[in-house]
Design a protein around this motif. Structure first.
Motif, PDB file in Angstrom:
ATOM      1  N   ALA A 162       0.821  -1.208   0.000  1.00  0.00           N
ATOM      2  CA  ALA A 162       0.000   0.000   0.000  1.00  0.00           C
ATOM      3  C   ALA A 162       0.855   1.257   0.000  1.00  0.00           C
ATOM      4  O   ALA A 162       0.542   2.233  -0.685  1.00  0.00           O
ATOM      5  N   SER A 163       1.943   1.232   0.757  1.00  0.00           N
ATOM      6  CA  SER A 163       2.773   2.441   0.888  1.00  0.00           C
ATOM      7  C   SER A 163       3.539   2.748  -0.394  1.00  0.00           C
ATOM      8  O   SER A 163       3.760   3.910  -0.739  1.00  0.00           O
ATOM      9  N   LYS A 164       4.004   1.714  -1.087  1.00  0.00           N
ATOM     10  CA  LYS A 164       4.581   1.802  -2.430  1.00  0.00           C
ATOM     11  C   LYS A 164       5.960   2.480  -2.506  1.00  0.00           C
ATOM     12  O   LYS A 164       6.800   2.096  -3.299  1.00  0.00           O
ATOM     13  N   ASN A 165       6.209   3.511  -1.688  1.00  0.00           N
ATOM     14  CA  ASN A 165       7.438   4.301  -1.796  1.00  0.00           C
ATOM     15  C   ASN A 165       8.628   3.519  -1.232  1.00  0.00           C
ATOM     16  O   ASN A 165       8.992   3.664  -0.059  1.00  0.00           O
ATOM     17  N   GLU A 166       9.252   2.702  -2.089  1.00  0.00           N
ATOM     18  CA  GLU A 166      10.325   1.824  -1.643  1.00  0.00           C
ATOM     19  C   GLU A 166      11.516   2.588  -1.085  1.00  0.00           C
ATOM     20  O   GLU A 166      12.258   2.074  -0.240  1.00  0.00           O
ATOM     21  N   ASP A 167      11.736   3.815  -1.550  1.00  0.00           N
ATOM     22  CA  ASP A 167      12.867   4.611  -1.073  1.00  0.00           C
ATOM     23  C   ASP A 167      12.597   5.250   0.296  1.00  0.00           C
ATOM     24  O   ASP A 167      13.478   5.903   0.852  1.00  0.00           O
ATOM     25  N   ARG A 168      11.392   5.046   0.807  1.00  0.00           N
ATOM     26  CA  ARG A 168      11.032   5.581   2.123  1.00  0.00           C
ATOM     27  C   ARG A 168      10.427   4.449   2.960  1.00  0.00           C
ATOM     28  O   ARG A 168       9.221   4.418   3.211  1.00  0.00           O
ATOM     29  N   PRO A 169      11.255   3.521   3.411  1.00  0.00           N
ATOM     30  CA  PRO A 169      10.751   2.339   4.133  1.00  0.00           C
ATOM     31  C   PRO A 169      10.035   2.680   5.427  1.00  0.00           C
ATOM     32  O   PRO A 169       9.227   1.881   5.916  1.00  0.00           O
ATOM     33  N   GLU A 170      10.284   3.868   5.968  1.00  0.00           N
ATOM     34  CA  GLU A 170       9.612   4.254   7.209  1.00  0.00           C
ATOM     35  C   GLU A 170       8.100   4.380   7.022  1.00  0.00           C
ATOM     36  O   GLU A 170       7.322   4.184   7.976  1.00  0.00           O
ATOM     37  N   LEU A 171       7.655   4.689   5.796  1.00  0.00           N
ATOM     38  CA  LEU A 171       6.223   4.795   5.535  1.00  0.00           C
ATOM     39  C   LEU A 171       5.543   3.434   5.707  1.00  0.00           C
ATOM     40  O   LEU A 171       4.466   3.339   6.293  1.00  0.00           O
ATOM     41  N   ALA A 172       6.164   2.397   5.177  1.00  0.00           N
ATOM     42  CA  ALA A 172       5.603   1.052   5.310  1.00  0.00           C
ATOM     43  C   ALA A 172       5.618   0.597   6.760  1.00  0.00           C
ATOM     44  O   ALA A 172       4.660  -0.013   7.245  1.00  0.00           O
ATOM     45  N   LEU A 173       6.692   0.895   7.475  1.00  0.00           N
ATOM     46  CA  LEU A 173       6.786   0.499   8.882  1.00  0.00           C
ATOM     47  C   LEU A 173       5.720   1.197   9.720  1.00  0.00           C
ATOM     48  O   LEU A 173       5.093   0.578  10.590  1.00  0.00           O
ATOM     49  N   ASP A 174       5.500   2.477   9.455  1.00  0.00           N
ATOM     50  CA  ASP A 174       4.484   3.222  10.194  1.00  0.00           C
ATOM     51  C   ASP A 174       3.087   2.679   9.895  1.00  0.00           C
ATOM     52  O   ASP A 174       2.250   2.552  10.801  1.00  0.00           O
ATOM     53  N   PHE A 175       2.828   2.363   8.629  1.00  0.00           N
ATOM     54  CA  PHE A 175       1.513   1.843   8.268  1.00  0.00           C
ATOM     55  C   PHE A 175       1.309   0.442   8.851  1.00  0.00           C
ATOM     56  O   PHE A 175       0.204   0.086   9.274  1.00  0.00           O
ATOM     57  N   GLU A 176       2.375  -0.335   8.895  1.00  0.00           N
ATOM     58  CA  GLU A 176       2.289  -1.661   9.511  1.00  0.00           C
ATOM     59  C   GLU A 176       1.884  -1.544  10.980  1.00  0.00           C
ATOM     60  O   GLU A 176       1.036  -2.302  11.475  1.00  0.00           O
TER      61      GLU A 176
END
Length: 269
Positions: A162-176
């Protein structure tokens, strides 16, 4: 003012203006997802944030499978929040499933709403003949099964998609973390209400103007679904954002703010 409803949905009201704007969060999220967006509107508008029952800091004891087995229950909850605050001519900015929830709410109480602004919204996530929703039935069944058997692995899988922005892994971690903060049973029932819905036939009855804001690259909602959405509403504008991922209000808040300001139905008062 019904304080029970305001407490139930953890409603927060800020801002110095009179024109109300309700920011409604998407599936698996909460009102905190809007933090980078709403601060811009506080000077000129009345800003309303809330959590759906079962999400965020809303009262989970108020959750009922009977009421919330479909998006109509969430739409009724949105209406109750607006009425508890005695709001009129409401503008709703709804992310993802909240786009359709706000449409249902406007259908039930058309005089209550002035404009609907939908961010990464879809009327149907399942593919159909002549329609590309992005998911096959086996995809949805697999997701629901994973939610039931291994909630942690489901969140770990969905968040980066969902977060998609692979260069910003913090977005995926926050959404998780947001996903894992949900009650497993409630989240699965909300997922069923969200991903199995088909509201395509309802779009043509929408009496208020709509702005469809679609990320340029969204794994959850394909362009075809956004185009369909905009074309079927009687009065709509389609905006393609310079933003990737399904959560542009988190990853690209400036872009989202830019177009809310551009297309908002009324000037700040």
């Amino acid at each position: 003012m019904n304080t029970d409803i305001l407490k139930r949905n953890h409603v927060r009201v800020t801002g110095k203006g009179r024109q109300p704007i309700v920011f409604a969060h998407g599936f698996g999220s909460s009102q905190v997802a809007w933090e980078q967006v709403v601060q811009v509107f506080g000077e000129d508008y009345k800003v309303i944030l809330f959590d759906y029952v079962g999400s965020g800091n809303a009262d989970k004891s108020a959750y009922s499978s009977e009421r919330y087995h479909s998006l109509h229950g969430y739409a009724e909850g949105m209406i109750e929040v607006c009425k508890a605050l005695n709001l009129k001519d409401v503008i709703v900015v709804g992310h993802s499933v909240s786009g359709m929830i706000s449409m249902l709410a406007a259908g039930k109480e058309p005089g209550l709403f002035r404009q609907l602004m939908m961010l990464a919204a879809s009327p149907r996530y399942l593919n159909d003949t002549g329609y590309h929703g992005g998911f096959d039935q086996e995809n949805i069944d697999g997701m629901l099964d994973m939610m039931e058997k291994n909630f942690n692995e489901w969140a770990k899988y969905l968040a980066p998609v969902a977060s998609k922005n692979e260069d910003r892994p913090e977005l995926a971690l926050d959404f998780e973390k947001q996903l894992l903060s949900n009650d497993q049973t409630i989240a699965r029932e909300f997922a069923e209400a969200t991903f199995l819905v088909d509201l395509r036939e309802e779009l043509k009855y929408t009496e208020v103007p709509v702005v469809v804001m679609q990320p340029s690259d969204d794994t959850v909602v394909p362009h075809e679904a956004a185009l369909y959405l905009a074309e079927e509403f009687p009065e709509s504008e389609l905006v393609i954002l310079k933003a990737t991922g399904h959560n542009p209000h988190i990853s690209h808040p400036e872009e989202v703010v830019k177009y809310i300001k551009k297309y908002i139905a009324v000037e700040a008062v």
